[in-house]
Design an enzyme around this catalytic site. Structure first.
Site, PDB file in Angstrom:
ATOM      1  N   THR A  58      54.096  55.442  28.629  1.00 42.55           N
ATOM      2  CA  THR A  58      53.570  55.253  29.984  1.00 42.55           C
ATOM      3  C   THR A  58      53.049  53.830  30.159  1.00 42.55           C
ATOM      4  O   THR A  58      53.284  53.183  31.188  1.00 42.55           O
ATOM      5  CB  THR A  58      52.443  56.276  30.246  1.00 42.55           C
ATOM      6  OG1 THR A  58      52.998  57.577  30.033  1.00 42.55           O
ATOM      7  CG2 THR A  58      51.924  56.199  31.646  1.00 42.55           C
ATOM      8  N   ILE A  84      60.942  56.800  17.436  1.00 46.10           N
ATOM      9  CA  ILE A  84      59.479  56.952  17.330  1.00 46.10           C
ATOM     10  C   ILE A  84      58.963  57.791  18.498  1.00 46.10           C
ATOM     11  O   ILE A  84      58.099  58.640  18.337  1.00 46.10           O
ATOM     12  CB  ILE A  84      58.805  55.569  17.270  1.00 46.10           C
ATOM     13  CG1 ILE A  84      59.184  54.889  15.955  1.00 46.10           C
ATOM     14  CG2 ILE A  84      57.283  55.682  17.400  1.00 46.10           C
ATOM     15  CD1 ILE A  84      58.720  53.477  15.804  1.00 46.10           C
ATOM     16  N   ALA A 139      47.426  63.893  33.861  1.00 50.01           N
ATOM     17  CA  ALA A 139      46.469  64.017  34.963  1.00 50.01           C
ATOM     18  C   ALA A 139      45.902  62.643  35.266  1.00 50.01           C
ATOM     19  O   ALA A 139      45.627  61.858  34.362  1.00 50.01           O
ATOM     20  CB  ALA A 139      45.341  64.964  34.564  1.00 50.01           C
ATOM     21  N   LYS A 157      45.902  66.528  42.992  1.00 47.77           N
ATOM     22  CA  LYS A 157      44.689  66.828  42.222  1.00 47.77           C
ATOM     23  C   LYS A 157      43.458  66.432  43.046  1.00 47.77           C
ATOM     24  O   LYS A 157      43.306  65.263  43.394  1.00 47.77           O
ATOM     25  CB  LYS A 157      44.735  66.049  40.894  1.00 47.77           C
ATOM     26  CG  LYS A 157      43.470  66.177  40.058  1.00 47.77           C
ATOM     27  CD  LYS A 157      43.590  65.488  38.714  1.00 47.77           C
ATOM     28  CE  LYS A 157      42.255  65.463  37.999  1.00 47.77           C
ATOM     29  NZ  LYS A 157      42.274  64.618  36.800  1.00 47.77           N
ATOM     30  N   LEU A 204      47.171  52.870  24.836  1.00 50.71           N
ATOM     31  CA  LEU A 204      46.511  53.397  23.637  1.00 50.71           C
ATOM     32  C   LEU A 204      46.308  52.314  22.585  1.00 50.71           C
ATOM     33  O   LEU A 204      45.403  52.417  21.755  1.00 50.71           O
ATOM     34  CB  LEU A 204      47.329  54.553  23.062  1.00 50.71           C
ATOM     35  CG  LEU A 204      47.475  55.766  24.005  1.00 50.71           C
ATOM     36  CD1 LEU A 204      48.427  56.798  23.409  1.00 50.71           C
ATOM     37  CD2 LEU A 204      46.119  56.393  24.314  1.00 50.71           C
ATOM     38  N   GLU A 230      38.240  63.201  31.326  1.00 46.92           N
ATOM     39  CA  GLU A 230      38.170  62.802  32.739  1.00 46.92           C
ATOM     40  C   GLU A 230      39.424  62.024  33.145  1.00 46.92           C
ATOM     41  O   GLU A 230      39.403  61.251  34.102  1.00 46.92           O
ATOM     42  CB  GLU A 230      36.900  61.991  33.010  1.00 46.92           C
ATOM     43  CG  GLU A 230      35.621  62.834  33.046  1.00 46.92           C
ATOM     44  CD  GLU A 230      35.416  63.585  34.382  1.00 46.92           C
ATOM     45  OE1 GLU A 230      36.209  63.394  35.311  1.00 46.92           O
ATOM     46  OE2 GLU A 230      34.447  64.372  34.470  1.00 46.92           O
TER      47      GLU A 230
HETATM   48  P1  FAD Z   1      52.783  55.795  23.558  1.00 48.65           P
HETATM   49  O1  FAD Z   1      53.117  56.822  24.549  1.00 48.65           O
HETATM   50  O2  FAD Z   1      52.498  56.215  22.157  1.00 48.65           O
HETATM   51  O3  FAD Z   1      53.980  54.763  23.540  1.00 48.65           O
HETATM   52  C1  FAD Z   1      54.146  53.853  22.472  1.00 48.65           C
HETATM   53  C2  FAD Z   1      55.501  53.222  22.593  1.00 48.65           C
HETATM   54  O4  FAD Z   1      55.630  52.263  21.550  1.00 48.65           O
HETATM   55  C3  FAD Z   1      56.657  54.202  22.434  1.00 48.65           C
HETATM   56  O5  FAD Z   1      57.681  53.889  23.346  1.00 48.65           O
HETATM   57  C4  FAD Z   1      57.149  53.938  21.020  1.00 48.65           C
HETATM   58  O6  FAD Z   1      58.511  54.216  20.877  1.00 48.65           O
HETATM   59  C5  FAD Z   1      56.889  52.439  20.928  1.00 48.65           C
HETATM   60  N1  FAD Z   1      56.809  51.993  19.532  1.00 48.65           N
HETATM   61  C6  FAD Z   1      55.875  52.306  18.604  1.00 48.65           C
HETATM   62  N2  FAD Z   1      56.195  51.724  17.423  1.00 48.65           N
HETATM   63  C7  FAD Z   1      57.338  51.033  17.636  1.00 48.65           C
HETATM   64  C8  FAD Z   1      58.168  50.232  16.821  1.00 48.65           C
HETATM   65  N3  FAD Z   1      57.903  50.028  15.503  1.00 48.65           N
HETATM   66  N4  FAD Z   1      59.270  49.682  17.345  1.00 48.65           N
HETATM   67  C9  FAD Z   1      59.586  49.875  18.660  1.00 48.65           C
HETATM   68  N5  FAD Z   1      58.832  50.622  19.482  1.00 48.65           N
HETATM   69  C10 FAD Z   1      57.733  51.194  18.970  1.00 48.65           C
HETATM   70  N6  FAD Z   1      45.838  59.997  29.956  1.00 48.65           N
HETATM   71  C11 FAD Z   1      45.580  60.283  31.235  1.00 48.65           C
HETATM   72  O7  FAD Z   1      45.393  59.381  32.045  1.00 48.65           O
HETATM   73  N7  FAD Z   1      45.511  61.572  31.641  1.00 48.65           N
HETATM   74  C12 FAD Z   1      45.636  62.606  30.785  1.00 48.65           C
HETATM   75  O8  FAD Z   1      45.598  63.753  31.213  1.00 48.65           O
HETATM   76  C13 FAD Z   1      45.832  62.318  29.421  1.00 48.65           C
HETATM   77  N8  FAD Z   1      45.911  63.302  28.492  1.00 48.65           N
HETATM   78  C14 FAD Z   1      46.047  62.973  27.170  1.00 48.65           C
HETATM   79  C15 FAD Z   1      45.972  63.969  26.197  1.00 48.65           C
HETATM   80  C16 FAD Z   1      46.029  63.632  24.851  1.00 48.65           C
HETATM   81  C17 FAD Z   1      45.903  64.698  23.816  1.00 48.65           C
HETATM   82  C18 FAD Z   1      46.228  62.288  24.468  1.00 48.65           C
HETATM   83  C19 FAD Z   1      46.341  61.911  23.023  1.00 48.65           C
HETATM   84  C20 FAD Z   1      46.314  61.306  25.427  1.00 48.65           C
HETATM   85  C21 FAD Z   1      46.195  61.633  26.771  1.00 48.65           C
HETATM   86  N9  FAD Z   1      46.204  60.652  27.744  1.00 48.65           N
HETATM   87  C22 FAD Z   1      45.957  60.959  29.045  1.00 48.65           C
HETATM   88  C23 FAD Z   1      46.493  59.282  27.384  1.00 48.65           C
HETATM   89  C24 FAD Z   1      47.923  58.958  27.766  1.00 48.65           C
HETATM   90  O9  FAD Z   1      48.809  59.872  27.158  1.00 48.65           O
HETATM   91  C25 FAD Z   1      48.257  57.545  27.324  1.00 48.65           C
HETATM   92  O10 FAD Z   1      47.297  56.656  27.820  1.00 48.65           O
HETATM   93  C26 FAD Z   1      49.576  57.129  27.879  1.00 48.65           C
HETATM   94  O11 FAD Z   1      50.572  58.055  27.572  1.00 48.65           O
HETATM   95  C27 FAD Z   1      49.970  55.763  27.354  1.00 48.65           C
HETATM   96  O12 FAD Z   1      50.384  55.801  26.044  1.00 48.65           O
HETATM   97  P2  FAD Z   1      51.026  54.475  25.470  1.00 48.65           P
HETATM   98  O13 FAD Z   1      52.195  54.099  26.310  1.00 48.65           O
HETATM   99  O14 FAD Z   1      49.946  53.482  25.275  1.00 48.65           O
HETATM  100  O15 FAD Z   1      51.504  54.921  24.011  1.00 48.65           O
END
Ligand code: FAD
Length: 504
Positions: A16, A43, A51, A79, A334, A343
């Protein structure tokens, strides 16, 4: 502009955070910068953030999202807030609404007038003064009106959506705006020996993605900001002890509710997120107090419909990267830190990271003063959200389980102690102008968690008792009359996307 302008931006990660950043940079920078995103299908992404909170509307405007298409493509629902069940004590529930309590009248915040009226004998729950709460509990939905004389102007709303569909939708937008996607795994990072700046990401297949600015959206792995640059992490798990989650969607069995439900469990809490095509569920828990198997069994026993798929486990540590921007690397999502989803703040933190980055967009020299500013504002945002979350855990009664005992007695951050003091003594809610959670949110949770103010702002006494009581009752009456005339939630979704069968 000098030719020092950033011309090549590389985003690591296509969850995301990666695709939100790509869509926003693609739209904002247009042809002035080449944006490349590297992601690894092997990965995958965490894919559980479903939400959101009302500031999502700024992001949708920033990237030019059409609401009807977005709601149809991501199987979204509306929501109006979050229902908290069994948090304060067993068999208790309260609602944190999006929108305001009462109406804006001159003099003093409306809730002080309600506090005064209650002190003088009025028997009216706070919820009676919240249109979003009343709508939510009647499974109805309406959008805010811009006319401040309309009771509908007191509404706010956000969305629930399917995280995988959301990432796909954003990818479509980003690619349409010229963002290039590269599939592959990061193998190593090239750095400039003198400045330490990252110069290129090299994939396992040997592709070299060079850039002037790198955005680390690699999720919990934080491959650039921590793996390369060792930013450091402030671990807040002594305040927010939940460190795992198990997720399991289930079939949708009834009308979609226009709110998230959060139900307290023995070692954490369970989310329920209604979508058009399924219901998202998860148990966020502390591994100190429950095993993975027990958590999964608790979740499976508390689904509304048939489980769709096996349980999916996630691990995390609540906290914040000490510096989210170092040199020419900015962490978003993250990779920058995580506060548990109680929240629904993570997607908001992504978009606020993007907005800050755009406001502070550096040239190739990446002035460290810009990074300092970004880090200071990001840290403050995280700090304030952290305090808001802690309030839910610590202000409880009659919950004997060890997690809740621990949270009730833990030492609190100073900022929260001060806010609680002001609320307990005079019902005042202290928020700074740039804080995410505003007065209505703090009021909902202070009140919902059973903190009762001893007084109120004396300006409420400038209204005589009868006038004050009458006006409070009039506002509650206007809310009660408005609710039955507004559409059912599913009908509102169907109308927006123009196809009733989409939510049948
Ligand atoms: P990720 O989704 O982990 O994406 C990481 C990316 O990096 C992936 O595409 C992966 O392939 C890539 N990557 C990693 N290593 C490599 C590599 N070596 N080479 C190439 N690519 C790589 N947020 C909300 O706002 N509302 C919610 O209701 C909510 N619920 C959640 C519930 C839980 C249990 C958790 C853990 C989180 C929740 N979140 C929520 C947080 C939300 O899911 C994240 O903020 C959001 O999905 C963003 O994630 P991200 O893109 O930072 O990381």
């Amino acid at each position: 502009m000098t030719n020092d302008r950033i011309e090549r931006i590389v985003i690591l990660g296509g969850g995301t955070a990666g695709w939100m950043t790509a869509a926003a940079l693609g739209r904002t920078l247009g042809a002035t910068a080449r944006v490349t995103l590297l992601e690894s299908e092997d990965i995958g992404s965490v894919g559980v953030g479903e939400a959101t909170i009302p500031p999502i509307h700024w992001f949708n405007e920033l990237v030019g999202i059409d609401e009807a298409t977005f709601v149809a493509e991501t199987k979204a629902s509306f929501k109006l807030g979050i229902e908290f069940v069994d948090w304060t004590r067993p068999d208790h529930r309260y609602f944190h609404p999006f929108g305001q309590y009462g109406v804006n009248l001159p003099g003093v915040a409306f809730h002080h007038r309600w506090l005064k009226a209650r002190r003088e004998g009025l028997d009216m729950p706070l919820d009676a003064l919240s249109l979003p709460t009343q709508l939510a509990y009647d499974n109805r939905f309406a959008k805010p009106a811009s006319d401040p004389r309309s009771i509908l102007s007191t509404l706010g709303y956000a969305y629930h959506f399917d995280a995988a569909l959301y990432a796909r939708y954003l990818r479509g937008l980003a690619e349409a705006r010229g963002v290039t996607r590269v599939e592959g795994k990061l193998a190593h990072v090239e750095r400039n020996g003198e400045s330490g700046f990252v110069t290129a990401l090299v994939t396992e297949r040997g592709e070299r993605l060079d850039g002037d600015l790198f955005i680390d959206c690699s999720g919990f792995r934080a491959l650039l900001i921590e793996g390369e640059l060792e930013a450091g992490y402030d671990d807040w798990s002594h305040w927010l002890p939940c460190d795992r989650a198990v997720a399991m969607p289930c079939a949708r069995v009834a009308e979609t509710t226009p709110y998230t439900r959060s139900t307290a469990r023995a070692a954490g809490w369970q989310w329920r997120i209604p979508l058009q095509h399924r219901t998202g569920n998860g148990y966020v828990y502390s591994s100190q107090f429950v095993s993975d198997d027990e958590a999964a069994a608790t979740l499976a026993a508390n689904l509304d419909g048939e489980a769709l798929g096996d349980p999916r486990f996630l691990r995390f540590t609540a906290g914040r990267r000490r510096r989210a921007w170092i040199g020419n690397v900015v962490a978003i999502g993250l990779a920058a830190g995580f506060l548990e989803p109680l929240e629904s703040t993570s997607i908001h933190l992504i978009q606020s990271g993007i907005v800050k980055l755009l406001a502070l967009l550096p040239d190739k020299s990446c002035d460290p003063a810009l990074a300092d500013r970004f880090n200071a504002v990001f840290s403050r945002d995280m700090d304030n959200i952290k305090d808001f979350l802690i309030l839910h855990y610590h202000a409880t009664t009659d919950k004997p389980e060890p997690l809740w005992e621990y949270c009730r007695h833990m030492a609190l951050p100073d900022g929260l102690i001060e806010r609680e003091h002001h609320f307990r003594t005079t019902g005042r809610i202290m928020v700074e102008t740039d804080e995410l959670f505003r007065e209505a949110s703090w009021l909902a949770v202070f009140h919902g968690q059973g903190i009762v103010p001893r007084g109120y702002n004396p300006i409420a006494d400038t209204f005589d008792s009868d006038t004050n009581r009458r006006q409070v009752e009039q506002v509650a009456g206007a809310i009660a009359r408005a609710v039955p005339a507004l559409p059912r939630h599913d009908a509102a979704i169907a109308k927006l996307i123009g196809a009733t069968r989409a939510v049948a």
